[in-house]
Design an enzyme around this catalytic site. Structure first.
Site, PDB file in Angstrom:
ATOM      1  CG  HIS A   1      77.481  24.671  40.253  1.00  0.00           C
ATOM      2  ND1 HIS A   1      76.537  25.521  41.118  1.00  0.00           N
ATOM      3  CD2 HIS A   1      76.869  23.418  40.417  1.00  0.00           C
ATOM      4  CE1 HIS A   1      75.603  24.676  41.679  1.00  0.00           C
ATOM      5  NE2 HIS A   1      75.695  23.442  41.178  1.00  0.00           N
TER       6      HIS A   1
ATOM      7  CG  HIS B   1      70.854  22.758  34.331  1.00  0.00           C
ATOM      8  ND1 HIS B   1      71.017  21.475  34.820  1.00  0.00           N
ATOM      9  CD2 HIS B   1      70.467  23.287  35.646  1.00  0.00           C
ATOM     10  CE1 HIS B   1      70.772  21.090  35.707  1.00  0.00           C
ATOM     11  NE2 HIS B   1      70.546  22.311  36.419  1.00  0.00           N
TER      12      HIS B   1
HETATM   13  P1  2AM Z   1      73.133  20.671  41.490  1.00  0.00           P
HETATM   14  O1  2AM Z   1      73.331  20.505  40.026  1.00  0.00           O
HETATM   15  O2  2AM Z   1      74.279  21.502  42.157  1.00  0.00           O
HETATM   16  O3  2AM Z   1      72.521  19.418  42.211  1.00  0.00           O
HETATM   17  C1  2AM Z   1      67.733  20.699  39.345  1.00  0.00           C
HETATM   18  O4  2AM Z   1      67.663  19.819  40.517  1.00  0.00           O
HETATM   19  C2  2AM Z   1      68.640  21.694  39.815  1.00  0.00           C
HETATM   20  O5  2AM Z   1      68.554  22.522  41.068  1.00  0.00           O
HETATM   21  C3  2AM Z   1      70.241  21.160  40.067  1.00  0.00           C
HETATM   22  O6  2AM Z   1      70.942  22.160  39.166  1.00  0.00           O
HETATM   23  C4  2AM Z   1      70.634  21.378  41.451  1.00  0.00           C
HETATM   24  O7  2AM Z   1      71.723  21.812  41.401  1.00  0.00           O
HETATM   25  C5  2AM Z   1      69.762  22.364  41.941  1.00  0.00           C
HETATM   26  N1  2AM Z   1      69.185  22.249  43.226  1.00  0.00           N
HETATM   27  C6  2AM Z   1      68.774  20.902  43.504  1.00  0.00           C
HETATM   28  N2  2AM Z   1      68.524  21.033  44.937  1.00  0.00           N
HETATM   29  C7  2AM Z   1      68.745  22.144  45.302  1.00  0.00           C
HETATM   30  C8  2AM Z   1      68.715  22.765  46.750  1.00  0.00           C
HETATM   31  N3  2AM Z   1      68.131  22.227  47.657  1.00  0.00           N
HETATM   32  N4  2AM Z   1      69.320  23.975  46.763  1.00  0.00           N
HETATM   33  C9  2AM Z   1      69.836  24.649  45.570  1.00  0.00           C
HETATM   34  N5  2AM Z   1      69.698  24.102  44.465  1.00  0.00           N
HETATM   35  C10 2AM Z   1      69.397  22.725  44.391  1.00  0.00           C
END
Ligand code: 2AM
Length: 175
Positions: free
Chosen positions: A124, A42
């Site tokens: 991303h 996603h």
């Molecule tokens: P990531 O894939 O780059 O880890 C669910 O966890 C989604 O939220 C994931 O797409 C994750 O990104 C994002 N996510 C998790 N923790 C986060 C944070 N502290 N700040 C921004 N995005 C976050």
């Protein structure tokens, strides 16, 4: 008070999820990192963190007021962030509609009291996690494309060492 770990995001069509995981299996060494399940691929628009039901209601109401036309995503970029250990797919050129939607959701989230990272939005799709060592990146000779017609509020749960995501609510993008 019970809370849920929530974020706004865009899901990928199932056919593209399957094409991406087939490409990923051929493109990366098995030791490069831990692959995310196809259904978990996603693009995050805004991360909310742990949110109470009351705050979720307020945030959902604001999201439902967003009026924006659909846009097309071209997935044609890839990269590696060694510090968080993420290999990702992305867009060489983020469409204006995507950036506007993310900015709107982020500012609504901040106004509702959800901390928003000061880092700029870098759209991303995480592909591999725990990729903290150098990764041999494959050539960027791929291109997936799809129309984004809605966005969703998703819940992230963590069980048996794995995250899974469930759609709580979706809203259409309307021209
Ligand atoms: P990531 O894939 O780059 O880890 C669910 O966890 C989604 O939220 C994931 O797409 C994750 O990104 C994002 N996510 C998790 N923790 C986060 C944070 N502290 N700040 C921004 N995005 C976050």
């Amino acid at each position: 008070m019970s809370t849920r770990r929530l974020f706004f995001g865009i899901g990928l069509p199932q056919t593209i999820q399957q094409e991406i995981i087939a490409w990923r299996a051929a493109a990366f060494d098995a030791a490069a990192g831990r692959p995310l399940a196809a259904a978990n691929l996603h693009l995050t628009l805004a991360f909310l963190g742990e949110v109470s039901d009351e705050k979720t209601t307020a945030i959902s109401r604001l999201a439902g007021r967003i009026r924006q036309p659909p846009f097309t995503l071209h997935i044609d970029d890839a990269g590696h962030w060694p510090r968080p250990g993420v290999v990702w797919l992305g867009l060489r050129q983020a469409p204006r509609g995507l950036v506007q939607l993310a900015e709107m959701l982020r500012s609504q989230a901040a106004r509702s009291g959800c901390y928003q990272s000061p880092h700029p939005f870098h759209p991303h799709i995480s592909l591999l996690r725990n990729a903290t060592r150098p990764v041999a990146m494959p050539p960027r000779d791929f291109h997936w494309q799809f129309d984004v017609t809605h966005f969703s509020l998703l819940q992230s749960t963590f069980a048996q060492g794995r995250s899974s995501y469930k759609v709580i609510e979706s809203w259409p993008l309307i021209a």
